[in-house]
Design an enzyme around this catalytic site. Structure first.
Site, PDB file in Angstrom:
ATOM      1  N   ASP A  46      97.681  65.913 -59.751  1.00  0.00           N
ATOM      2  CA  ASP A  46      97.914  66.098 -61.180  1.00  0.00           C
ATOM      3  C   ASP A  46      99.127  66.994 -61.399  1.00  0.00           C
ATOM      4  OD1 ASP A  46      97.193  66.615 -64.140  1.00  0.00           O
ATOM      5  OD2 ASP A  46      95.545  65.341 -63.455  1.00  0.00           O
ATOM      6  N   HIS A 274      97.366  69.926 -68.045  1.00  0.00           N
ATOM      7  CA  HIS A 274      96.508  68.770 -67.776  1.00  0.00           C
ATOM      8  C   HIS A 274      95.669  68.930 -66.516  1.00  0.00           C
ATOM      9  CE1 HIS A 274      95.745  64.447 -66.758  1.00  0.00           C
ATOM     10  NE2 HIS A 274      95.723  64.300 -68.071  1.00  0.00           N
ATOM     11  N   SER A 481      91.878  60.286 -68.534  1.00  0.00           N
ATOM     12  CA  SER A 481      92.173  61.441 -67.670  1.00  0.00           C
ATOM     13  C   SER A 481      90.996  62.398 -67.585  1.00  0.00           C
ATOM     14  CB  SER A 481      93.388  62.207 -68.200  1.00  0.00           C
ATOM     15  OG  SER A 481      94.575  61.511 -67.962  1.00  0.00           O
TER      16      SER A 481
END
Length: 1376
Positions: A46, A274, A481
């Site tokens: 990520d 994220h 996600s």
């Protein structure tokens, strides 16, 4: 309880913030509390994980580190540390920023390097954080350190201007020169302050880095103070050994790794929040169990694959390095059990995958070659890592699953996003709960090749932890996600239990268990949920019950047809006949190459094949041993109505049907609506049982219509209106998604995505582009959170007009007139427009070098070295422009590419990085200033022979045109030739209408200022007159230019020129050694010219004889009138000698100078050339403050003092000589005659042009001499500390110069700078330096700007300029 508080609920539904009940996680942990992720490691591919974020510090014991490894695989955090420096006895050394760094005795003692050397590097702070976070940090720093002193300085500057104006009334142009420059100086000081205020937020900060070995591993020091005291620098050990993180500011945490024996320092930051959010969902461990992640006791390995140089996009390099690291950790016994990848793109072909490198042909069980896809399969199939990937957020249209999970093998677990009623209440603050459903935007099956990309769905939203730099403990994020880490955490729970019960498993048995036990949601879109909603409890029970199953350690490869597709997908027009598909089925063991041959020999399974639909048929039984079996699946769509139809053929083990299907063959068939072809405009309306022809929509209702786009249609108009009465201003929120699948292109190439508010008051209209002859999916969905029932009436109208002749949208200038054969779907008004907007320059590599990459981080086990081909390109930008770059053979491919990287970096002439691009860079433009640029493109692969094949790969630089070029249309060919009547508008009926496009004249091309070597122009061609159609029915158009003409020597045969110069060169040595020797010269070829430096102006006083002769054919001609051959030869020899005055050593230069002056006493250029020689040899070029500060530096003692005195004496002597030489030119030049000449408005003399040339040369000589003299006087004044005493002399030179040119003219600006310094006019100095920077930027200019602001007391600006200097002038190119 009072009335005011009645109804208040005192407990918050915290369990739905990080949802776990929906998938059985809570029940599982209650039943098996010890299976909480213990002994399981999840790798997070990520944007980076913050180990300091809430819930990510430790495991459930409160002591053990949770984030056990932290890598930046992208290369964005890499620092080049190859340079070694040994500190002096005081522990000081020069950092790469130029700052003096000091190591304390304590730090020096830690250094175990044999030579006590340390490594130094430089790192840009902006690489370590997302741009928004950087902006926030910069804003805080501005408030703290900048605003107050800058406001004071600005107010003071404004006050000085007001005081001057009050004391000197009248208009500024009427002021005397000395007052005028004072006013200019004050204005420029204010301008300087305002300019730095504007650029402050864009200034990048770079930190000195120091690295050295210690007894406990490498130690890195990052000087975030920018002061050089390394005791106050960040002190960080290798994360793998120390798990240390340090904060760059109050919240941004970084860690480090070291590679290649210290040559590379990897600083690990985060390119977005994220990755931390994802990790918190998968494995967050909090004091409150309600907000825990799914597997709170699982460890985390952070693998950053998002590259901060590209925003946060992943790269092939990052993916391959991350996978390599996973392989290494597995081989070292530090097993990675699960990978979560909530990242991805859409590939241009669906089944990218395995490739047989030995035979260089596609294997029988594989799809197309893909470098990244190959390694993904290897991670799963050889190392046994369970790979979980988000399906994508690109729905609700079909075939929108991203890559991964859509690669060649269905080896990954793809996850769709689900939202429960509890999530709606706790996360979204919705006033009413709606039934659980998938999010409207979650990507849908099937994959383009028919495979199933979505395995299961899971909660796709959470309010979870984020990095500290966000200034927030937690944030709401939603998407697949968020669904993927939920499944990754669930898999960690399963593996934790299996390990503790010593049950053998494989990625195949895990995926099969998830699929078989998922809860199928009958009311939810089947294309979005895969096998259904994840059910952890049942999955674990399935794995335990079937622990002895012979198929736990193998998968079944299903390949359809010659394309080796993963399923059957029929979407190719109207289907009127059955179709037979050959399907190859092959059992593949885990780590197949190392499987015991006996296991392969003994394998046999007897299968019952069951189809879910009667129109998908195959045999009922299959006996399968180790090897490939082929079956025929017949698809009979003849009875299927228009729409999408899905089926699945499931294979059950007849010995144990209860364990569920061993494999599936997914089938999707699309039968389109076909519109009647007649003279009317084709319009599609959906079937409806309502009287008003409307369709009923509840929240998340999806209506899909598949329409075969009529021939000649190229755009469509969708009209929508709510038909519900009494809706008032209430609107329906609808998600429109149209899609056409084109061969070997991703689902994004022909689509429209838009959220539209529709009411009953007016009709909503949307226009979009379509492709004739291809099936269009018109997908309309009511948004999942939009309350209430809506009745929507909609229709789709097709329109079309375009050119159909071959190569209609490519025009070759060399062919002249371009013909367009235009046809329309029905009668259509046209108003053609052809506008060219960009100019393309093809760049060929100047260098291509193949070399092995890092021996530690770029070697795939076992011993598979990755190489790079580094291609270098050069680009000259003649004037400021916006430019985009791409490498055509690599562009727009990442996961499907044969190569693993195509990153390029653009550098200016000082090696400062200007821009970066990768797989999708062609549409991103960068503003470039005038100058020379270098592009470095890195392509990586483990096969050298493949890299050799791309050594000639071109790059394309596309320049935005300042003024677009419009081409004219004509209906008549002859009118097109002569520029007659143009075509403005016309009506095109069903018959073909021919129009002609005239080529662009050379005059227009010249005025367009196209970049040099421009190959083609690109733009858009539009036909429709309809305004909505003009916005979407746009065709890309290329205009191929004629090859650039080769420049020829205007003076005739170029060889003659070279011969003449060579002849003069041959004579020169004799002339140097014997001054009086003047041999008779042959007739001089007409092409012979004096060879002088570009900045020189030749001439013997007024009577200069170096003008270019008339054009000729290069043959010998008669001497010029009034000259003999000997005179011409003497001039050629003189000019040749002059070129060597600058080049030679001082002694020889003096000798040549004396010879020239003796032979040509009026040749003033010789004096100036000797000045240039003196400056180059004895006078170091320095700006005023730099020169002054150097003279004021500490006085040396002893022998060094004597040496400095000698150097000062030489310097003084050289300056005095410069003044004397300059005076020779000044005295011999009649300045009054020059001024009289330039006072003439018109010169009517026959030889006016020649006179002007001579006068310009004299003027230039005079200005140069005055400038050199003035600078020398000023430097002498600095040496003597007598600047005030000599101010009158300096002013006299200044006034003499400004009689001819402005002070900021390029010929006078260097002296003007010294003149401003002499008057302490720092504002003028700033203005002159900025002018010089516009021509060519140098570090010395920035140093002078810093000194100017320091002299003014603007220390806050000095700090900023030093930062700009460090960033703008790196010592080396940046690492990839």
């Amino acid at each position: 309880m009072s009335m005011a508080t009645s109804g208040i609920v005192e407990s918050f539904p915290t369990g739905a913030l990080v949802p776990k009940a929906e998938t059985g996680v809570l029940n599982f942990l209650q039943k098996y509390p010890e299976y909480d992720g213990k002994d399981v490691t999840i790798a997070i591919f990520d944007s980076g994980v913050d180990p300091r974020a809430t819930g990510l510090e430790t495991l459930v014991d409160g002591k053990t580190i949770k984030v056990i490894e932290r890598y930046d695989c992208s290369g964005c955090g890499d620092v080049d540390m190859k340079k070694k420096v040994t500190p002096d006895e005081n522990g000081t050394l020069k950092g790469l920023s130029g700052t003096t760094l000091t190591l304390s005795p304590e730090l020096l003692a830690l250094n175990t390097d044999a030579d006590k050397a340390v490594r130094v590097g430089l790192k840009s702070f902006g690489d370590l954080v997302p741009s928004k976070v950087r902006d926030n940090i910069v804003a805080q720093a501005k408030l703290k350190h900048w605003d107050k002193p800058h406001k004071i300085a600005t107010a003071n500057a404004s006050r000085k201007i007001s005081e001057f104006e009050s004391q000197n009334s009248g208009e500024a142009p009427k002021l005397p020169w000395d007052k005028k420059i004072i006013k200019e100086n004050l204005d420029f000081e204010l301008e300087m302050l305002n300019s730095y205020e504007k650029v402050y937020n864009d200034v990048k900060t770079s930190y000195d880095c120091v690295l050295f070995p210690t007894a406990n591993g490498w130690l890195a020091l990052v000087d975030t103070t920018e002061q050089g005291n390394l005791d106050q620098a960040l002190r960080i050990g290798e994360y793998s050994k120390t798990h240390e993180t340090q904060n760059v500011d109050d919240f941004l945490s970084i860690s480090v790794n070291v590679h290649d024996e210290g040559d590379v320092l990897e600083i690990v930051g985060m390119c977005s929040p994220h990755g931390t959010h994802v990790s918190s969902i998968a494995s967050g461990n909090h004091s409150s169990r309600d907000v825990d992640g799914v597997a709170p006791n699982a460890k985390i390995v952070s693998m950053t694959i998002g590259d901060g140089r590209l925003g946060s996009m992943e790269t092939g390099t990052a993916l391959v390095r991350a996978m390599t690291k996973v392989m290494e950790l597995c081989r070292e016994g530090r097993r990675i059990d699960v990978i979560n990848m909530s990242y991805g793109e859409h590939a241009n072909w669906s089944n990218s995958g395995e490739f047989d490198d030995k035979r260089r042909r596609v294997k029988k069980n594989s799809g197309c070659s893909s470098r990244v896809g190959d390694l993904m399969n290897e991670i799963v199939n050889k190392y046994g890592v369970v790979w979980v990937a988000s399906a994508g957020n690109h729905g609700p249209a079909l075939s929108t699953v991203g890559t991964p999970p859509d690669i060649s093998q269905p080896s990954l677990i793809g996850v769709g996003a689900y939202v429960s009623p509890q999530m709606m209440e706790a996360e979204y603050a919705m006033r009413d709960k709606l039934p659980g459903n998938v999010y409207t935007w979650t990507s849908r099956d099937p994959c383009i090749d028919g495979g199933q990309g979505v395995t299961v769905c899971a909660p796709g939203g959470a309010i979870a932890s984020v990095p500290q730099f966000t200034m927030s403990k937690s944030q709401l994020m939603n998407g697949t996600s968020m669904a993927a880490p939920h499944v990754a955490g669930a898999v960690a729970l399963l593996i934790s239990g299996l390990k503790q019960q010593n049950i053998e498993y494989s990625p195949y048995s895990i995926k099969r268990a998830l699929s078989v036990t998922a809860t199928k949601l009958s009311y939810v879109d089947p294309f979005a949920q895969g096998h259904g909603l994840l059910n952890v409890e049942k999955a674990f029970e399935h794995l335990v019950e079937n622990r002895q199953s012979k198929d736990n350690m193998l998968r079944f490869s299903v390949r359809v047809g010659n394309n080796m597709a993963k399923g059957i997908h029929v979407r190719q027009g109207v289907l009127r006949n059955f179709i037979d598909y050959n399907v190859n089925i092959e059992p593949v063991f885990f780590n197949d190459k190392e499987t015991d041959p006996k296991d392969k020999f003994n394998f046999n399974v007897r299968l019952n094949l069951i189809s879910s639909q009667t129109w998908a048929q195959c045999g009922s039984f299959l006996d399968l041993s180790y090897g490939t079996r082929s079956i025929v699946v017949r698809i009979d769509p003849t009875g299927l109505p228009p729409g999408v139809h899905s089926a699945v053929i499931r294979a059950y083990d007849t010995d144990c049907v209860t364990k569920g299907p061993l494999f599936e063959i997914p089938v999707t068939v699309v039968q389109p609506h076909v519109l009647e072809s007649d003279l009317n405009t084709p319009i599609f309306e959906p079937a409806s049982s309502k009287g008003d022809k409307s369709v009923e929509f509840q929240p998340n209702t999806i209506q899909r219509d598949f329409i075969l786009v009529p021939d000649r249609a190229n755009w469509a108009v969708l009209r929508m209106r709510i038909t519900d009465p009494n809706r008032g201003k209430d609107t329906g929120k609808f998600f429109l998604h149209t899609n056409q699948l084109l061969p070997k292109q991703s689902c994004r190439k022909s689509e429209t995505m838009k959220i539209i508010s529709v009411s009953s008051d007016h009709e909503s209209t949307t226009t979009f582009k379509v492709k004739a002859g291809k099936i269009l999916e018109l997908c309309i969905a009511k948004y999942w959170s939009n309350y209430g029932q809506s009745h929507l009436k909609y229709s789709l109208e097709f329109r079309g007009v375009e050119a159909y002749n071959p190569n209609a949208y490519v025009m070759h200038a060399g062919k002249g007139i371009h013909k367009l054969e235009i046809e329309a779907l029905v009668a259509e008004d046209i108003q053609p427009q052809l506008q060219l907007k960009t100019a393309a320059v093809v760049l060929k590599p100047t260098e291509a070098k193949i070399s092995p990459l890092s021996a530690t981080r770029d070697v795939i086990p076992e011993g598979r070295q990755v190489y790079q081909n580094l291609l270098v390109y050069s680009l000259n930008v003649a004037k400021a422009a916006e430019v985009s770059f791409h490498a055509p053979i690599f562009n727009d491919s990442l996961y499907e590419s044969e190569f693993e990287s195509q990153m390029w970096m653009l550098y200016d002439g000082n090696k400062a990085m200007v821009a970066t691009g990768d797989a999708h860079s062609q549409n991103f433009f960068t503003k470039l200033e005038k100058g020379e640029y270098t592009i470095r493109l890195q392509v990586r692969h483990e096969k050298r022979d493949l890299l050799e094949k791309i050594s000639d790969a071109n790059m394309v630089a596309s320049f935005k045109l300042v003024n677009f070029l419009n081409l004219e249309f004509y209906e008549n060919y002859n009118h097109c030739i002569v520029g007659g009547r143009k075509l403005a508008a016309a009506l095109v009926r069903r018959s073909t209408r021919v129009v002609y496009v005239a080529p662009i004249s050379q005059e227009r091309l010249n005025k367009a200022n196209l970049p040099a070597q421009c190959a083609w122009l690109s733009g858009n061609l539009i036909f429709p007159k309809d305004e909505a159609g003009r916005r979407v029915a746009i065709h890309s158009f290329n205009y191929i230019l004629n090859p650039a003409e080769k420049k020829t020597n205007s003076s005739g045969n170029g060889n003659n020129s070279g011969t003449a110069i060579a002849a003069a060169a041959a004579a020169a040595p004799a002339a140097v050694s014997a001054n009086t020797a003047k041999p008779k010269a042959p007739a001089t070829p007409q092409a012979a010219k004096s060879v002088l430096p570009a900045h020189s102006a030749a001439g013997d006083g007024v009577a200069t004889q170096t003008d270019t002769p008339p054009e000729g054919n290069g043959s010998p001609v008669s001497p010029k009138k009034g000259k003999t051959n000997s005179d011409e030869y003497a001039e050629i020899l003189r000019d040749f000698q002059c070129t060597h005055i600058v080049k030679c050593e001082p002694e020889m230069a003096e000798k040549i100078y004396n010879e020239v002056v003796e032979a040509h006493p009026k040749h003033l250029q010789a004096h100036l050339l000797l000045i240039q020689n003196i400056e180059a040899a004895q006078l170091k070029s320095a700006f005023p403050l730099t020169f002054t500060n150097c003279q004021k530096s500490e006085k040396p003692e002893g022998d060094n003092a004597d040496q400095q005195k000698e150097e000062q004496k030489k310097l003084r002597s050289a300056l005095e000589r410069v003044i004397k030489l300059a005076d020779n030119v000044i005295v011999e030049t009649d300045a009054e005659s020059l001024l009289s000449y330039y006072g003439l408005k018109n010169d009517t003399r026959p030889d006016a042009a020649k006179i002007k040339t001579n006068m310009d040369k004299q003027r230039n000589n005079l200005i140069e001499a005055l400038s050199k003299k003035g600078i020398a006087i000023a430097k002498l004044a600095v040496l003597d500390e007598s600047l005030k005493d000599r101010l009158a002399e300096i002013n006299e030179v200044y006034t003499d110069i400004i009689k001819f040119v402005d002070a900021n003219d390029s010929k006078a600006i260097q002296f003007a700078l010294w003149h401003a310094y002499a008057h302490a006019h720092y504002g003028r100095m700033y203005k002159y330096i900025v002018k010089l920077i516009e021509e060519k930027r140098t570090r010395e200019q920035y140093d002078e700007l810093a000194a100017i602001n320091s002299a003014l007391g603007h220390e806050h600006i000095t700090v900023v300029i030093k930062r700009m200097t460090v960033t703008s002038f790196p010592s080396t190119y940046r690492l990839f």
